[in-house]
Design a protein around this motif. Structure first.
Motif, mmCIF file in Angstrom:
data_model
loop_
_atom_site.group_PDB
_atom_site.id
_atom_site.type_symbol
_atom_site.label_atom_id
_atom_site.label_comp_id
_atom_site.label_asym_id
_atom_site.label_seq_id
_atom_site.Cartn_x
_atom_site.Cartn_y
_atom_site.Cartn_z
ATOM 1 N N ALA A 150 0.900 -1.286 -0.086
ATOM 2 C CA ALA A 150 0.175 0.115 0.069
ATOM 3 C C ALA A 150 0.740 0.988 0.064
ATOM 4 N N LEU A 151 1.980 1.350 0.605
ATOM 5 C CA LEU A 151 2.847 2.499 0.846
ATOM 6 C C LEU A 151 3.519 2.635 -0.568
ATOM 7 N N THR A 152 3.766 1.692 -1.401
ATOM 8 C CA THR A 152 4.678 1.987 -2.649
ATOM 9 C C THR A 152 3.309 2.365 -3.540
ATOM 10 N N THR A 153 2.057 2.301 -3.431
ATOM 11 C CA THR A 153 1.178 3.080 -4.257
ATOM 12 C C THR A 153 0.881 4.423 -4.318
ATOM 13 N N LEU A 154 1.320 5.040 -2.889
ATOM 14 C CA LEU A 154 1.022 6.332 -2.520
ATOM 15 C C LEU A 154 1.921 7.192 -3.547
ATOM 16 N N PRO A 155 1.549 8.539 -3.640
ATOM 17 C CA PRO A 155 2.600 9.348 -4.598
ATOM 18 C C PRO A 155 3.666 9.651 -3.768
ATOM 19 N N GLU A 156 4.823 9.804 -4.644
ATOM 20 C CA GLU A 156 6.088 9.944 -3.584
ATOM 21 C C GLU A 156 6.064 10.996 -2.624
ATOM 22 N N ASP A 157 5.488 12.089 -2.867
ATOM 23 C CA ASP A 157 5.660 13.183 -2.023
ATOM 24 C C ASP A 157 4.907 12.508 -0.557
ATOM 25 N N GLN A 158 3.863 12.060 -0.846
ATOM 26 C CA GLN A 158 3.013 11.657 0.413
ATOM 27 C C GLN A 158 3.788 10.419 0.925
ATOM 28 N N ARG A 159 4.324 9.568 0.429
ATOM 29 C CA ARG A 159 5.113 8.438 0.862
ATOM 30 C C ARG A 159 6.219 9.027 1.773
ATOM 31 N N GLU A 160 6.980 9.879 1.081
ATOM 32 C CA GLU A 160 8.136 10.466 1.795
ATOM 33 C C GLU A 160 7.818 11.044 3.180
ATOM 34 N N ALA A 161 6.736 11.820 3.093
ATOM 35 C CA ALA A 161 6.155 12.621 4.187
ATOM 36 C C ALA A 161 5.707 11.795 5.197
ATOM 37 N N ILE A 162 4.898 10.598 5.169
ATOM 38 C CA ILE A 162 4.620 9.731 5.937
ATOM 39 C C ILE A 162 5.584 9.039 6.582
ATOM 40 N N ILE A 163 6.738 8.605 5.643
ATOM 41 C CA ILE A 163 7.812 7.826 6.210
ATOM 42 C C ILE A 163 8.593 8.746 7.004
ATOM 43 N N VAL A 207 7.615 11.488 8.932
ATOM 44 C CA VAL A 207 6.801 11.602 10.331
ATOM 45 C C VAL A 207 6.456 10.380 11.045
ATOM 46 N N GLY A 208 5.942 9.425 10.301
ATOM 47 C CA GLY A 208 5.333 8.283 10.859
ATOM 48 C C GLY A 208 6.386 7.161 11.316
ATOM 49 N N ALA A 209 7.545 7.018 10.189
ATOM 50 C CA ALA A 209 8.417 5.870 10.626
ATOM 51 C C ALA A 209 9.732 6.609 11.286
ATOM 52 N N SER A 210 10.019 7.609 10.644
ATOM 53 C CA SER A 210 11.558 8.027 11.354
ATOM 54 C C SER A 210 11.338 8.782 12.551
ATOM 55 N N LEU A 258 10.253 12.052 12.917
ATOM 56 C CA LEU A 258 10.593 13.291 12.746
ATOM 57 C C LEU A 258 9.527 14.186 12.897
ATOM 58 N N SER A 259 9.492 15.449 13.555
ATOM 59 C CA SER A 259 8.456 16.376 13.703
ATOM 60 C C SER A 259 7.866 16.783 12.338
ATOM 61 N N TYR A 260 6.720 17.745 12.229
ATOM 62 C CA TYR A 260 6.463 18.137 10.895
ATOM 63 C C TYR A 260 7.526 19.118 10.522
ATOM 64 N N GLU A 261 7.915 19.779 11.642
ATOM 65 C CA GLU A 261 8.763 21.050 11.286
ATOM 66 C C GLU A 261 10.178 20.369 10.672
ATOM 67 N N GLU A 262 10.729 19.228 11.331
ATOM 68 C CA GLU A 262 11.903 18.672 10.840
ATOM 69 C C GLU A 262 11.754 18.154 9.400
ATOM 70 N N ALA A 263 10.661 17.348 9.188
ATOM 71 C CA ALA A 263 10.270 16.640 8.201
ATOM 72 C C ALA A 263 10.158 17.938 6.952
ATOM 73 N N ALA A 264 9.437 18.883 7.253
ATOM 74 C CA ALA A 264 9.319 20.254 6.233
ATOM 75 C C ALA A 264 10.577 20.546 5.893
ATOM 76 N N GLU A 265 11.577 20.743 6.709
ATOM 77 C CA GLU A 265 12.861 21.209 6.481
ATOM 78 C C GLU A 265 13.584 20.384 5.626
ATOM 79 N N VAL A 266 13.681 19.028 5.830
ATOM 80 C CA VAL A 266 14.301 18.032 4.970
ATOM 81 C C VAL A 266 13.739 18.029 3.481
#
Length: 186
Positions: free
Chosen positions: A108-121, A123-126, A128-136
């Motif tokens: 299911a994760l591979t079917t997500l658009p790349e930007d959504q997959r990157e964001a959820i990984i 914030v959710g898996a790594s 990171l805070s929203y702020e840190e993920a935004a910076e990355v």
């Protein structure tokens, strides 16, 4: 036996390494601590057989390993579990459901658009805070929040999850985990 401060210092310095090795052998912190203690007692009583200038860690690891195998041989001959405590600890939950759930999630994760997959990984898996993920990702915090939200919604749709109780451990796993936690406190 006379106390040798130099030898005592070498023993104390080796304790963390001994504990790590014992833990790798036993898989249980309490048993590992007991094994280290027994190793230190034996080493103290046999300090006259230690040759100064040789590797004390290797000498101590050998004592610990030999003690571990002696205890294992002894336990192999003992069968004392009248209350079934050891038997309960040996029971394990089947892993196939969790593995299949993880495979489904990965697909299911591979079917997500790349930007959504990157964001959820991020914030959710790594973690990171929203702020840190935004910076990355070099985007605004609101953009990351939006991507994570859309990713969660899409994953819920793909995995057919409609309420929070449908993910995480099932009832059987929850029961086993609660029993294991209870046994660990005893």
């Amino acid at each position: 036996m006379s106390e040798c401060p130099e030898f005592k210092g070498l023993l104390v310095k080796a304790i963390p390494n001994l504990r790590a090795f014992a833990l790798s052998l036993c898989g249980n912190g309490n048993l590992a601590d007991d094994l280290v203690q027994e190793t230190l007692v034996k080493a103290w009583h046999k300090q006259s057989s230690f040759q100064t200038g040789t590797n004390i860690k290797a000498w101590l690891f050998t004592i610990l390993r030999n003690e571990f195998y002696s205890q294992m041989r002894k336990r192999g001959r003992e069968i004392s579990d009248s209350e079934g405590t050891l038997t309960e600890r040996m029971a394990s939950h089947p892993e196939q459901d969790g593995k299949m759930d993880l495979q489904d999630f990965k697909r299911a994760l591979t079917t997500l658009p790349e930007d959504q997959r990157e964001a959820i990984i991020l914030v959710g898996a790594s973690g990171l805070s929203y702020e840190e993920a935004a910076e990355v990702c070099s985007v605004a915090v609101g953009t990351i929040k939006s991507r994570v939200s859309r990713a969660r919604v899409r994953l819920s749709e793909i995995l057919d999850i409609s309420e929070a109780s449908e993910f995480g451990p099932d009832k059987v796993t929850s029961h086993i985990l609660s029993r294991a936690a209870m046994l660990d406190t005893i």
